[in-house]
Design a protein around this motif. Structure first.
Motif, PDB file in Angstrom:
ATOM      1  N   GLU A  29       0.830  -1.207   0.000  1.00 19.82           N
ATOM      2  CA  GLU A  29       0.000   0.000   0.000  1.00 19.82           C
ATOM      3  C   GLU A  29       0.860   1.251   0.000  1.00 19.82           C
ATOM      4  O   GLU A  29       0.522   2.247  -0.634  1.00 19.82           O
ATOM      5  CB  GLU A  29      -0.930   0.011   1.212  1.00 19.82           C
ATOM      6  N   LEU A  30       1.978   1.194   0.680  1.00 17.31           N
ATOM      7  CA  LEU A  30       2.848   2.353   0.818  1.00 17.31           C
ATOM      8  C   LEU A  30       3.430   2.781  -0.532  1.00 17.31           C
ATOM      9  O   LEU A  30       3.563   3.972  -0.816  1.00 17.31           O
ATOM     10  CB  LEU A  30       3.975   2.044   1.810  1.00 17.31           C
ATOM     11  N   PHE A  31       3.768   1.799  -1.376  1.00 14.08           N
ATOM     12  CA  PHE A  31       4.425   2.087  -2.646  1.00 14.08           C
ATOM     13  C   PHE A  31       3.477   1.966  -3.842  1.00 14.08           C
ATOM     14  O   PHE A  31       3.931   1.900  -4.986  1.00 14.08           O
ATOM     15  CB  PHE A  31       5.625   1.163  -2.834  1.00 14.08           C
ATOM     16  N   ALA A  32       2.179   1.954  -3.590  1.00  6.71           N
ATOM     17  CA  ALA A  32       1.211   1.822  -4.682  1.00  6.71           C
ATOM     18  C   ALA A  32       1.380   2.961  -5.683  1.00  6.71           C
ATOM     19  O   ALA A  32       1.299   4.137  -5.331  1.00  6.71           O
ATOM     20  CB  ALA A  32      -0.210   1.816  -4.129  1.00  6.71           C
ATOM     21  N   GLY A  33       1.642   2.609  -6.938  1.00  6.46           N
ATOM     22  CA  GLY A  33       1.810   3.603  -7.984  1.00  6.46           C
ATOM     23  C   GLY A  33       3.193   4.208  -8.084  1.00  6.46           C
ATOM     24  O   GLY A  33       3.478   4.978  -9.009  1.00  6.46           O
ATOM     25  N   ILE A  34       4.077   3.892  -7.140  1.00  7.24           N
ATOM     26  CA  ILE A  34       5.439   4.460  -7.146  1.00  7.24           C
ATOM     27  C   ILE A  34       6.479   3.362  -6.964  1.00  7.24           C
ATOM     28  O   ILE A  34       7.570   3.605  -6.449  1.00  7.24           O
ATOM     29  CB  ILE A  34       5.591   5.543  -6.054  1.00  7.24           C
ATOM     30  N   GLU A  35       6.139   2.163  -7.417  1.00  5.75           N
ATOM     31  CA  GLU A  35       7.025   1.016  -7.218  1.00  5.75           C
ATOM     32  C   GLU A  35       8.385   1.199  -7.888  1.00  5.75           C
ATOM     33  O   GLU A  35       9.392   0.640  -7.421  1.00  5.75           O
ATOM     34  CB  GLU A  35       6.361  -0.261  -7.753  1.00  5.75           C
ATOM     35  N   ASP A  36       8.431   1.945  -8.985  1.00  9.90           N
ATOM     36  CA  ASP A  36       9.672   2.081  -9.758  1.00  9.90           C
ATOM     37  C   ASP A  36      10.373   3.424  -9.545  1.00  9.90           C
ATOM     38  O   ASP A  36      11.308   3.760 -10.281  1.00  9.90           O
ATOM     39  CB  ASP A  36       9.364   1.903 -11.254  1.00  9.90           C
ATOM     40  N   GLU A  37       9.931   4.160  -8.554  1.00 10.85           N
ATOM     41  CA  GLU A  37      10.528   5.474  -8.306  1.00 10.85           C
ATOM     42  C   GLU A  37      11.809   5.351  -7.468  1.00 10.85           C
ATOM     43  O   GLU A  37      12.100   4.314  -6.881  1.00 10.85           O
ATOM     44  CB  GLU A  37       9.527   6.381  -7.581  1.00 10.85           C
ATOM     45  N   ARG A  38      12.538   6.460  -7.417  1.00  8.16           N
ATOM     46  CA  ARG A  38      13.754   6.526  -6.607  1.00  8.16           C
ATOM     47  C   ARG A  38      13.489   7.412  -5.381  1.00  8.16           C
ATOM     48  O   ARG A  38      12.708   8.360  -5.452  1.00  8.16           O
ATOM     49  CB  ARG A  38      14.906   7.101  -7.431  1.00  8.16           C
TER      50      ARG A  38
ATOM     51  N   SER B 123      25.599  -3.897   0.001  1.00  5.74           N
ATOM     52  CA  SER B 123      24.801  -5.085   0.304  1.00  5.74           C
ATOM     53  C   SER B 123      23.329  -4.681   0.366  1.00  5.74           C
ATOM     54  O   SER B 123      23.000  -3.492   0.385  1.00  5.74           O
ATOM     55  CB  SER B 123      25.230  -5.701   1.643  1.00  5.74           C
ATOM     56  N   ARG B 124      22.455  -5.665   0.394  1.00  8.88           N
ATOM     57  CA  ARG B 124      21.033  -5.384   0.510  1.00  8.88           C
ATOM     58  C   ARG B 124      20.703  -4.956   1.942  1.00  8.88           C
ATOM     59  O   ARG B 124      21.281  -5.469   2.904  1.00  8.88           O
ATOM     60  CB  ARG B 124      20.210  -6.619   0.129  1.00  8.88           C
ATOM     61  N   PHE B 125      19.783  -4.022   2.064  1.00  6.49           N
ATOM     62  CA  PHE B 125      19.340  -3.575   3.383  1.00  6.49           C
ATOM     63  C   PHE B 125      17.857  -3.245   3.315  1.00  6.49           C
ATOM     64  O   PHE B 125      17.297  -3.026   2.231  1.00  6.49           O
ATOM     65  CB  PHE B 125      20.147  -2.358   3.853  1.00  6.49           C
ATOM     66  N   ILE B 126      17.223  -3.216   4.469  1.00 12.34           N
ATOM     67  CA  ILE B 126      15.792  -2.934   4.536  1.00 12.34           C
ATOM     68  C   ILE B 126      15.548  -1.452   4.314  1.00 12.34           C
ATOM     69  O   ILE B 126      16.075  -0.598   5.030  1.00 12.34           O
ATOM     70  CB  ILE B 126      15.217  -3.388   5.887  1.00 12.34           C
ATOM     71  N   ALA B 127      14.714  -1.155   3.296  1.00 15.45           N
ATOM     72  CA  ALA B 127      14.383   0.230   2.963  1.00 15.45           C
ATOM     73  C   ALA B 127      13.051   0.661   3.558  1.00 15.45           C
ATOM     74  O   ALA B 127      12.806   1.857   3.728  1.00 15.45           O
ATOM     75  CB  ALA B 127      14.351   0.415   1.446  1.00 15.45           C
ATOM     76  N   ALA B 128      12.166  -0.302   3.849  1.00 15.55           N
ATOM     77  CA  ALA B 128      10.867   0.029   4.445  1.00 15.55           C
ATOM     78  C   ALA B 128      10.231  -1.246   4.978  1.00 15.55           C
ATOM     79  O   ALA B 128      10.525  -2.347   4.513  1.00 15.55           O
ATOM     80  CB  ALA B 128       9.941   0.688   3.421  1.00 15.55           C
ATOM     81  N   VAL B 129       9.341  -1.064   5.953  1.00 13.52           N
ATOM     82  CA  VAL B 129       8.551  -2.168   6.497  1.00 13.52           C
ATOM     83  C   VAL B 129       7.122  -1.690   6.670  1.00 13.52           C
ATOM     84  O   VAL B 129       6.886  -0.569   7.151  1.00 13.52           O
ATOM     85  CB  VAL B 129       9.098  -2.669   7.857  1.00 13.52           C
TER      86      VAL B 129
ATOM     87  N   ALA C  71       6.269  12.548  -1.767  1.00 11.82           N
ATOM     88  CA  ALA C  71       4.941  13.097  -1.490  1.00 11.82           C
ATOM     89  C   ALA C  71       3.864  12.057  -1.755  1.00 11.82           C
ATOM     90  O   ALA C  71       2.910  11.913  -0.973  1.00 11.82           O
ATOM     91  CB  ALA C  71       4.700  14.338  -2.351  1.00 11.82           C
ATOM     92  N   ALA C  72       4.018  11.305  -2.850  1.00 16.09           N
ATOM     93  CA  ALA C  72       3.042  10.260  -3.161  1.00 16.09           C
ATOM     94  C   ALA C  72       3.043   9.175  -2.092  1.00 16.09           C
ATOM     95  O   ALA C  72       1.983   8.649  -1.720  1.00 16.09           O
ATOM     96  CB  ALA C  72       3.349   9.652  -4.531  1.00 16.09           C
ATOM     97  N   LEU C  73       4.222   8.853  -1.573  1.00 12.57           N
ATOM     98  CA  LEU C  73       4.293   7.848  -0.514  1.00 12.57           C
ATOM     99  C   LEU C  73       3.585   8.337   0.746  1.00 12.57           C
ATOM    100  O   LEU C  73       2.838   7.580   1.385  1.00 12.57           O
ATOM    101  CB  LEU C  73       5.752   7.511  -0.223  1.00 12.57           C
ATOM    102  N   LEU C  74       3.791   9.593   1.114  1.00 13.85           N
ATOM    103  CA  LEU C  74       3.108  10.133   2.293  1.00 13.85           C
ATOM    104  C   LEU C  74       1.598  10.167   2.079  1.00 13.85           C
ATOM    105  O   LEU C  74       0.822   9.900   3.008  1.00 13.85           O
ATOM    106  CB  LEU C  74       3.639  11.524   2.617  1.00 13.85           C
TER     107      LEU C  74
ATOM    108  N   TRP D 119       0.353   6.774   2.713  1.00 14.83           N
ATOM    109  CA  TRP D 119       0.269   6.497   4.151  1.00 14.83           C
ATOM    110  C   TRP D 119      -0.976   7.158   4.761  1.00 14.83           C
ATOM    111  O   TRP D 119      -1.700   6.521   5.546  1.00 14.83           O
ATOM    112  CB  TRP D 119       1.528   6.979   4.863  1.00 14.83           C
ATOM    113  N   LEU D 120      -1.235   8.399   4.367  1.00 15.50           N
ATOM    114  CA  LEU D 120      -2.410   9.084   4.910  1.00 15.50           C
ATOM    115  C   LEU D 120      -3.696   8.315   4.589  1.00 15.50           C
ATOM    116  O   LEU D 120      -4.624   8.278   5.404  1.00 15.50           O
ATOM    117  CB  LEU D 120      -2.507  10.499   4.342  1.00 15.50           C
ATOM    118  N   LYS D 121      -3.740   7.680   3.425  1.00 17.30           N
ATOM    119  CA  LYS D 121      -4.931   6.914   3.040  1.00 17.30           C
ATOM    120  C   LYS D 121      -5.168   5.711   3.952  1.00 17.30           C
ATOM    121  O   LYS D 121      -6.293   5.225   4.055  1.00 17.30           O
ATOM    122  CB  LYS D 121      -4.797   6.435   1.587  1.00 17.30           C
ATOM    123  N   THR D 122      -4.105   5.229   4.605  1.00 17.90           N
ATOM    124  CA  THR D 122      -4.255   4.064   5.482  1.00 17.90           C
ATOM    125  C   THR D 122      -4.712   4.441   6.887  1.00 17.90           C
ATOM    126  O   THR D 122      -4.946   3.549   7.710  1.00 17.90           O
ATOM    127  CB  THR D 122      -2.920   3.289   5.602  1.00 17.90           C
TER     128      THR D 122
END
Length: 211
Positions: free
Chosen positions: A132-141, A174-180, A200-203, A206-209
């Protein structure tokens, strides 16, 4: 419908930018560490910059560990940013010193295994399907500034009805956790408030949740 968000005021350095970013996406924002403001908001944002031990001490000084724990126990949304993510894990290790964290998730925050540290700048992330957090922004930086991170995830779901947390990864050396994403508890290692339109889209997501 606008959501009421409290940004926890405990001396962290990136508080004002977090307030502005939330206001930009339409939240009603209160900057406070007062019990009523922390407990009654639709969402609580916990920013964090600097050393793990210093952030934990700052949280303790405003009784935030108890208040955050009450929100989580009651299913009330909490979001951590940067060291605000790190302190949710079992412990942090900096310069050989181990500092207990909040223990919401298993894992140790350690120095990144990379040739260049800190990891500073824009990077891609690998969110799980259905995030839900990355909905629509999965490929963003997104914008990172950190030298430490959680590089291993070992979370056992002991009850069949439990839903495992959704973990987003990134890589620097190395790989690391970017979000949970874990029910009411959400956190990012990167700074959404410094990540332009993607942040901004990610925030907004979050507000939608917040219900």
């Amino acid at each position: 419908m606008s959501r009421n968000v409290t940004v926890l005021d405990y001396g962290s350095g990136n508080i004002r930018s977090a307030v502005r970013a939330l206001e930009h996406v339409g939240a009603n924002v209160t900057l406070s560490s007062k019990s009523a403001d922390v407990l009654n908001a639709d969402g609580l944002l916990v920013p964090g910059v600097g050393a793990f031990a210093a952030v934990m001490q700052g949280l303790k000084e405003v009784d935030a560990l108890r208040l955050i724990g009450r929100r989580i126990a009651g299913g009330r949304p909490v979001m951590g940013i940067c060291v605000g993510l790190q302190v949710l894990f079992d412990e942090g290790v900096e310069h050989g010193v181990r500092t207990p964290g909040m223990g919401e998730w298993p894992g140790v925050v350690e120095r990144l295994d990379a040739e260049v540290v800190p990891h500073m700048g824009w990077n891609t992330v690998e969110p799980p399907a259905g995030s839900e957090l990355f909905a629509g922004i999965e490929d963003e930086r997104f914008y990172f500034v950190h030298s430490y991170g959680v590089q291993k995830w070992d979370f056992d779901v002991t009850q069949p009805a439990m839903r495992a947390p959704q973990v987003t990864w990134s890589e620097h050396g190395s790989r690391f956790i970017a979000a949970v994403e874990n029910g009411p508890l959400t956190a990012t290692q990167f700074h959404p408030e410094k990540s332009g339109d993607a942040g901004a889209a990610l925030l907004e997501n979050w507000l939608k949740t917040l219900g």
